[in-house]
Design a protein around this motif. Structure first.
Motif, PDB file in Angstrom:
ATOM      1  N   VAL A  74       0.816  -1.216   0.000  1.00 29.45           N
ATOM      2  CA  VAL A  74       0.000   0.000   0.000  1.00 29.45           C
ATOM      3  C   VAL A  74       0.848   1.264   0.000  1.00 29.45           C
ATOM      4  CG1 VAL A  74      -1.926  -1.159   1.150  1.00 29.45           C
ATOM      5  CG2 VAL A  74      -0.199   0.025   2.529  1.00 29.45           C
ATOM      6  N   TYR A 100       1.710   1.134  -4.060  1.00 21.56           N
ATOM      7  CA  TYR A 100       0.534   0.728  -4.856  1.00 21.56           C
ATOM      8  C   TYR A 100       0.901  -0.310  -5.923  1.00 21.56           C
ATOM      9  CZ  TYR A 100      -1.352   4.782  -2.506  1.00 21.56           C
ATOM     10  OH  TYR A 100      -1.729   5.685  -1.539  1.00 21.56           O
ATOM     11  N   GLN A 123      -6.499   7.063  -9.554  1.00 21.84           N
ATOM     12  CA  GLN A 123      -7.915   6.918  -9.924  1.00 21.84           C
ATOM     13  C   GLN A 123      -8.278   7.884 -11.043  1.00 21.84           C
ATOM     14  OE1 GLN A 123     -10.706   4.991  -8.486  1.00 21.84           O
ATOM     15  NE2 GLN A 123     -11.589   5.720 -10.386  1.00 21.84           N
ATOM     16  N   ARG A 147      -6.318   4.234  -7.416  1.00 23.71           N
ATOM     17  CA  ARG A 147      -5.973   4.549  -6.028  1.00 23.71           C
ATOM     18  C   ARG A 147      -6.332   5.992  -5.704  1.00 23.71           C
ATOM     19  NH1 ARG A 147       0.077   4.543  -8.263  1.00 23.71           N
ATOM     20  NH2 ARG A 147       0.819   6.600  -7.602  1.00 23.71           N
ATOM     21  N   ASN A 148      -6.696   6.204  -4.454  1.00 30.34           N
ATOM     22  CA  ASN A 148      -6.920   7.554  -3.931  1.00 30.34           C
ATOM     23  C   ASN A 148      -7.902   8.335  -4.791  1.00 30.34           C
ATOM     24  OD1 ASN A 148      -4.965   7.009  -1.919  1.00 30.34           O
ATOM     25  ND2 ASN A 148      -3.335   7.553  -3.347  1.00 30.34           N
ATOM     26  N   ALA A 192      -8.734   4.565  -0.694  1.00 31.60           N
ATOM     27  CA  ALA A 192      -7.370   4.180  -1.041  1.00 31.60           C
ATOM     28  C   ALA A 192      -7.308   3.319  -2.298  1.00 31.60           C
ATOM     29  CB  ALA A 192      -6.717   3.446   0.135  1.00 31.60           C
ATOM     30  N   LEU A 193      -8.130   2.257  -2.370  1.00 36.17           N
ATOM     31  CA  LEU A 193      -8.013   1.301  -3.465  1.00 36.17           C
ATOM     32  C   LEU A 193      -9.381   0.905  -3.986  1.00 36.17           C
ATOM     33  CD1 LEU A 193      -5.245  -0.978  -1.912  1.00 36.17           C
ATOM     34  CD2 LEU A 193      -4.970   0.459  -3.949  1.00 36.17           C
ATOM     35  N   ASP A 207      -9.653   0.229   2.284  1.00 33.67           N
ATOM     36  CA  ASP A 207      -9.325   1.525   2.881  1.00 33.67           C
ATOM     37  C   ASP A 207      -9.173   1.335   4.393  1.00 33.67           C
ATOM     38  OD1 ASP A 207      -9.524   4.666   2.001  1.00 33.67           O
ATOM     39  OD2 ASP A 207     -10.123   4.360   4.090  1.00 33.67           O
TER      40      ASP A 207
END
Length: 599
Positions: A52, A55, A168, A174-175, A181-182, A262
């Motif tokens: 994490v 990523y 994203q 991501r984020n 977060a994912l 998350d």
């Protein structure tokens, strides 16, 4: 011999997999025997280790592939969807050259740095233990097999891969804008579908998906502070080792696997009586107004599930998850990712739409790359009805928005037929109006043609006969024909395969004599309301000759109208004051200015 082998495979699958497979077998066995229907099968076993901090993740994948086709396969293809999120990809270039790019994408992909792009890199691939030749072409892995796969043969692919989650942008990443977060959709090497039309190894340019049904066994190792939700059934509590923990999910009879994670997720559940467990994942850091909305959502989601169960057919899985993530709303197997900072009406509306997709995309699963309207349109139709019901049936036509969208498209001069591949629409606006609006009108107007009760029966029969079977466009019409014994190919041909429009008008009224005219090319039966000079009214029904039947109606049925005849005249019982064609406005007449005559 082939049928007996497939039958034995079906029995073995049923014994090993349980209730969802029972539904799958029961809907397919008769069709296999009578129509020679077949479909491929995949079983995925994956172990994923997610970092994490950067990523990036490493994966191993064992894929057992069963060739149920009558064909010898010399090649296979995998989708590598994350490769779309790289400068110069087809998704990037298309977004920068189309007239009306999706605002969520725009030119963002072109600006991604190496540590922000998405990728899936295949490091090794074995077929039954032997290395095979492969190459990555954009978002598709082309594999030349070591040995051809024979009809009825089952083989095993073993793959090692590395991947990086993109920033994203569209659906995955991501984020996201709300800090999730994912959002992990289309994140693994996914075998392309092969059916009676051949391979469907479409590049990922911006639209829809298609997949092979199978069973997924996924072990996900991730930072111990992260909460994970998505497709499938969690097998016990996650196991912890130092700073990580491993989630183990099993997902039977699905054609995709999605998850989100998350550290700030709240996880709520709602157990439906005699139904699935509903799961809700949303960030604890949301403002109170949004948190309150998420707390209200479970009970209404259960009502939506009940509505779809009643009006389409029973949901066959034991869980469904509504997860904050993604970039708007997108359907996945047993789950959806939706953005969560919404007013409650919007939050419920997007949940209704994405949940409805479960039936039309994840249980019926038409090839939405080619037939996007069968998913988006049918989903819009049923989710609008569901929201109409939850809101107390206050709107006389819950599909009025879809009709308005279709009228704007039909009168725009740039409409493309519903046979257009989802990536080949000239603009996003045309795609949206065709897939969502015209697709919804297709079903709603079918109710006008055959009667609402017959449409209800058609939808339920369509689901019962074609769940887990990738139906094609004409399957819905053939289902309607079997329910009604009408001839309906004309409806499918004109409304789905051409841009012909419906336009009927009132040519003249002279005393008792009424003359109508057909202006558009598309034929339709006609509902007519006549008001007499004495204040009384009478409804008439003019059957379409080529339909070879009449829908159930309380109206006065008069002579058929043969399509090639441009006008139609008849004498009413008394002197006429006014006439209206289709007072329900469920016939998609593109010019209603000539539908009403008043003296």
């Amino acid at each position: 011999m082939k049928h007996s082998i497939l039958g034995l495979l079906s029995i073995l699958i049923l014994i090993s997999c349980g209730s969802t497979e029972q539904a799958f077998k029961s809907t397919n066995s008769a069709n296999n025997a009578t129509n020679g229907y077949w479909q491929q099968h995949v079983d995925y076993t994956m172990a994923i280790d997610m970092d994490v901090n950067n990523y990036q993740y490493k994966g191993t994948q064992k894929l057992v592939y069963t060739n149920n086709s009558p064909d010898v396969l010399n090649r296979v293809y995998y989708h590598l969807y994350f490769n779309a999120f790289q400068p110069g990809s087809e998704m990037d270039v298309r977004s920068r050259t189309i007239d009306d790019p999706d605002r969520r994408v725009g030119d963002r992909i072109s600006k991604l740095q190496p540590n922000e792009i998405g990728y899936i890199k295949v490091n090794s691939l074995l077929q039954n233990g032997t290395s095979v030749s492969y190459k990555t072409v954009g978002t598709v892995l082309e594999v030349q097999l070591d040995k051809p796969i024979q009809p009825g043969e089952k083989i095993t692919f073993n793959m090692d891969f590395d991947a990086q989650v993109p920033v994203q942008i569209r659906r995955s990443g991501r984020n996201n804008a709300e800090g999730v977060a994912l959002s992990m959709s289309q994140w693994y090497p996914k075998l392309a579908e092969y059916d009676d039309e051949g391979w469907h190894a479409d590049p990922y340019i911006g639209r829809e998906f298609h997949g092979v049904w199978g069973d997924f066994d996924v072990k996900l190792t991730i930072d111990k502070d992260y909460v994970v939700g998505g497709t499938g059934y969690l097998q016990g509590e996650p196991t912890e080792t130092s700073d990580k923990k491993t989630y183990h999910f099993i997902a039977p009879k699905v054609h995709d696997f999605t998850w989100a994670a998350d550290p700030d997720y709240i996880h709520d559940t709602f157990q439906m009586p005699n139904g699935p467990t509903l799961h809700f994942y949303y960030k604890s850091t949301l403002d109170k107004v949004y948190l309150d909305n998420w707390k209200k959502l479970p009970a209404d989601t259960a009502l939506l599930m009940d509505f779809f169960n009643e009006h389409i057919g029973e949901y066959p899985y034991d869980q469904y998850s509504v997860i904050q993530g993604g970039d708007g709303g997108m359907e996945y197997a047993m789950s959806t990712l939706i953005t969560g900072k919404r007013k409650y009406g919007s939050l419920l509306g997007v949940t209704a739409h994405e949940l409805a997709h479960t039936w039309f995309q994840f249980l019926l699963a038409s090839n939405e790359s080619k037939h996007e309207w069968m998913d988006e349109g049918f989903t819009s139709y049923i989710s609008n009805l569901a929201m109409h019901s939850l809101n107390g049936n206050k709107n006389s036509n819950p599909l009025s928005g879809s009709y308005r969208g279709y009228y704007a498209l039909a009168n725009s001069g740039v409409e493309q037929p519903l046979t257009t591949h989802s990536d080949r629409y000239a603009s996003n606006r045309v795609y949206g109006a065709a897939a969502y609006s015209k697709g919804a009108v297709f079903l709603a107007q079918l109710g006008y043609v055959i009667g609402d009760a017959n449409l209800d029966k058609t939808i339920k029969k369509y689901y019962q006969d074609f769940k887990f079977k990738h139906p094609k466009p004409f399957d819905i019409i053939r289902t309607a024909e079997r329910i009604t014994d009408f001839e309906l190919d004309w409806y499918f041909t004109d409304f789905a395969q051409t841009t012909n429009t419906i336009d009927y008008g009132i040519s003249s009224v002279d005393g008792k004599k009424i003359t109508l005219e057909r202006i558009g090319l598309m034929p339709m039966p006609i509902d007519l309301t006549v008001t007499y000079t004495d204040g009384t009214t009478e409804d008439f029904y003019i059957p379409l000759q080529m339909m070879r039947g009449e829908k159930p109606t309380s109206a006065t049925i008069i002579n058929d109208w043969a399509w090639a005849m441009p006008t139609y005249s008849f004498d009413a019982k008394k002197v006429v004051k006014s006439v209206e064609i289709d007072s329900s406005q469920m016939m998609a007449d593109v010019d209603r200015t000539n539908n009403v005559f008043t003296k």
